[in-house]
Scaffold this motif. Structure first.
Motif, short mmCIF file in Angstrom:
data_model
loop_
_atom_site.label_atom_id
_atom_site.label_comp_id
_atom_site.label_asym_id
_atom_site.label_seq_id
_atom_site.Cartn_x
_atom_site.Cartn_y
_atom_site.Cartn_z
N ALA A 21 -52.29 38.92 -47.44
CA ALA A 21 -51.82 39.11 -46.07
C ALA A 21 -52.54 40.27 -45.40
O ALA A 21 -52.85 40.21 -44.21
CB ALA A 21 -50.32 39.35 -46.07
N VAL A 22 -52.78 41.32 -46.14
CA VAL A 22 -53.48 42.49 -45.60
C VAL A 22 -54.59 42.85 -46.57
O VAL A 22 -54.36 43.01 -47.77
CB VAL A 22 -52.51 43.68 -45.43
N ARG A 23 -55.82 42.94 -46.04
CA ARG A 23 -56.95 43.12 -46.93
C ARG A 23 -57.77 44.36 -46.59
O ARG A 23 -58.82 44.28 -45.97
CB ARG A 23 -57.86 41.89 -46.86
N GLY B 262 -51.24 39.27 -40.03
CA GLY B 262 -50.90 40.35 -40.97
C GLY B 262 -50.38 41.59 -40.28
O GLY B 262 -50.17 42.61 -40.92
N GLY C 172 -55.89 39.36 -41.95
CA GLY C 172 -55.62 40.49 -42.83
C GLY C 172 -56.59 41.65 -42.71
O GLY C 172 -56.48 42.62 -43.46
#
Lengths: 254, 328
Positions: free
Chosen positions: B27-29, B50, B219
């Motif tokens: 979801a978050v990168r 995200g 993300g």
């Protein structure tokens, strides 16, 4: 002491808000009354076994069961508000504040408990003229035991609500657990009336110990093994449930 | 922008992966950002980009998996309690208490943040005034309109004077009039010096309210800067000039303008000249002065900027307006 203050704040919120849902108050009071009015007459015409000696009023057997049922139901239904609060974003908002996680759980539970005590007392007062003998000391100890029962199932119910997050799964889980627990606790009629296998299974049900102890306490017995057993079962279980539900509040991804 | 001292909020390489039975959703990168005191930081992205997950990690609601986030010098993962004391958070759902009155709810909020009763009362009255809640603050929240509830939600979020206020999609679901009203309220907060972290998928909102913004997609942050900077990266501004006298004047003007180094390109169109410049705001007065000095009277002039939608299109490959529907 921050925790105590937070508990007091959240207690007050829940307590005051209960007045704002008069329908809830009416139903909470009328349900046990209906049991008393419409169930007790049936018991009187049961063939009098050894459990109903001639001198004993059926209310002495039945009313403590109603009190336990009230504590149990008040606890088990606690998660419904949690579901609504989750969906309104209230839970999330309150979890972002520095309020104690234990207080988030226990403040509202103690408020419901107060109301439950109030209704229980009303029922006892109503039943007295119909032949229910009031043993004050025994009843007070029974209240403590029933408070543990209420807090145990309220914590459980709220934790399940936080984990399931929506009404259908929550109701399915809670109802699925409630019914067997209730049936195998002898809450309306003592399990002694049933076959031996029921009594055996009953011993694995924490609610069974509460109901047994509760009947003795209401009858004025203050000290015997059944009563001690009731507390020995309830104290650790309730503590566990509170710790677990507080942890869920700390971590819940809502 | 104030870049002295400490950022109110910083994140380094923040990531979050959700595991379902079948797959892993990143979801978050790896997000990095800094937010400075007094800023309104717009966090823009389509639904599902995200944004909310990031916000929930920054606000202690979701455990940080890897990377680091600091609020006012406190580590969000290690000191959630200190962080909670210093942030306000208004979720998409709001969170006001339906059975309480607005004022009661504000008092509870203040007291949960450790205020005394009197202090909470003073602050509640102050916010009732600032956010224009007086008309309904003594009624139960369940009777409020969407716009009224949103204003109360924001008051709840700033009751304890947080160092940073997180606003998650504050105007979603509001009608245009209520949205405009809320923008005014948020601008007032900015003037009062509140630092705000605002997520939105409305371009106009990010453009109107934020000093600086970041665009998130899949993300990751794909662009960051002031609205102007982002737009400048996209394309030049265009200035359209039409002169009083046609024909000869126009040609002279065109030659003159082409010689200027701030002008990228000039094209003559039937009744006007179109100039492409790097920065319309600085170019415009120079163009006016130049033409005036050479005795060329201007009939009309318009400056148009690229929009944030152009920016968004460039970085995400799609227009924000049709970037999908809410997932949750």
């Amino acid at each position: 002491m921050k925790t105590l203050r937070d508990i007091a704040l959240l207690y007050r919120r829940s307590f005051v808000q209960t007045f704002r849902v008069p329908v809830w108050l009416a139903i909470s009071f009328s349900t046990p009354l209906l049991y008393l009015a419409l169930f007790t007459p049936l018991l009187k015409s049961l063939p009098g076994g050894s459990e109903f000696p001639p001198g004993v009023n059926v209310l002495e057997i039945f009313l403590p069961g109603i009190l336990a049922l009230m504590a149990f139901m008040s606890g088990a239904s606690a998660g419904f508000s949690t579901i609504f609060e989750l969906q309104a974003g209230y839970t999330e908002r309150i979890r972002v504040t520095p309020a104690s996680r234990l207080a988030l759980l226990i403040g509202p539970i103690l408020s419901s408990l107060t109301w439950t005590f109030f209704f229980m007392t009303m029922i006892v007062v109503v039943a007295e003229p119909f032949g229910f003998p009031i043993h004050i000391a025994g009843l007070l100890i029974a209240y403590v035991l029933l408070a543990l029962l209420m807090v145990l199932f309220a914590s459980f119910s709220i934790a399940v609500a936080l984990l399931t997050k929506e009404i259908n799964s929550f109701a399915a889980v809670v109802n699925g657990i409630n019914l067997p627990l209730l049936l195998l606790a002898g809450i309306l009629l003592p399990l002694e009336l049933g076959p031996a296998w029921m009594r055996v299974i009953g011993h694995f049900n924490p609610l069974y110990y509460v109901v047994e102890a509760d009947r003795l306490l209401a009858a004025g017995h203050l000290w015997n093994t059944t009563i001690v057993e009731g507390f020995l079962v309830m104290v650790p279980l309730t503590a566990l449930a509170v710790v677990w539900a507080t942890r869920v509040y700390r971590r819940a991804v809502s | 922008m104030n870049t002295n001292g400490q950022p109110v909020l910083e994140a380094h390489d923040l990531t979050k992966t959700f595991h379902t039975r079948k797959e892993k959703i990143e979801a978050v990168r790896g997000i990095d950002m800094e937010i400075w005191p007094g800023e309104i930081f717009g966090f823009l992205g389509p639904n599902g980009a995200g944004k909310t997950t990031t916000l929930r990690m920054l606000s202690t609601l979701l455990p940080i998996e890897s990377g680091r986030a600091m609020v006012s010098g406190f580590d969000v993962y290690k000191s959630p309690h200190q962080v909670r004391q210093r942030i306000g958070y208004v979720s998409q759902l709001g969170g006001s208490d339906r059975l309480a009155t607005g004022r009661e709810d504000l008092l509870l909020q203040g007291e949960l943040y450790g205020m005394g009763r009197r202090e909470a009362e003073q602050r509640a009255d102050e916010l009732i005034e600032v956010l224009d809640l007086a008309e309904f603050a003594s009624r139960r929240v369940q009777s409020y309109s969407g716009g009224q509830r949103r204003r109360l939600d924001i008051a709840l979020g700033i009751m304890h004077r947080p160092d940073v206020l997180f606003l998650d999609e504050p105007t979603t679901g509001l009608d245009p009039q209520n949205r405009a009203n809320l923008w005014v309220q948020i601008s007032k907060l900015r003037e009062a010096g509140t630092t705000i972290f605002l997520t939105t998928h409305y371009l106009e909102e990010a453009d109107a309210l934020s000093n600086r913004l970041a665009i998130m997609d899949h993300g990751q942050l794909v662009a960051e800067g002031t609205s102007r900077q982002l737009k400048q990266q996209i394309a030049a501004d265009s200035v359209v000039v039409s002169l009083q006298e046609d024909g000869a004047g126009s040609e002279g003007a065109m030659r003159l303008l082409q010689e200027q180094d701030f002008v990228r390109e000039v094209s003559a169109e039937p009744d006007h000249l179109r100039l492409y410049v790097d920065d319309g705001v600085t170019a415009l007065p120079r163009i006016l002065r130049l033409l005036d000095r050479n005795g060329m009277a201007i009939k009309t002039v318009t400056l148009s900027e690229p929009t944030l939608d152009d920016v968004f299109l460039r970085y995400t490959g799609r227009s924000l307006r049709d970037a999908g529907h809410p997932l949750d």
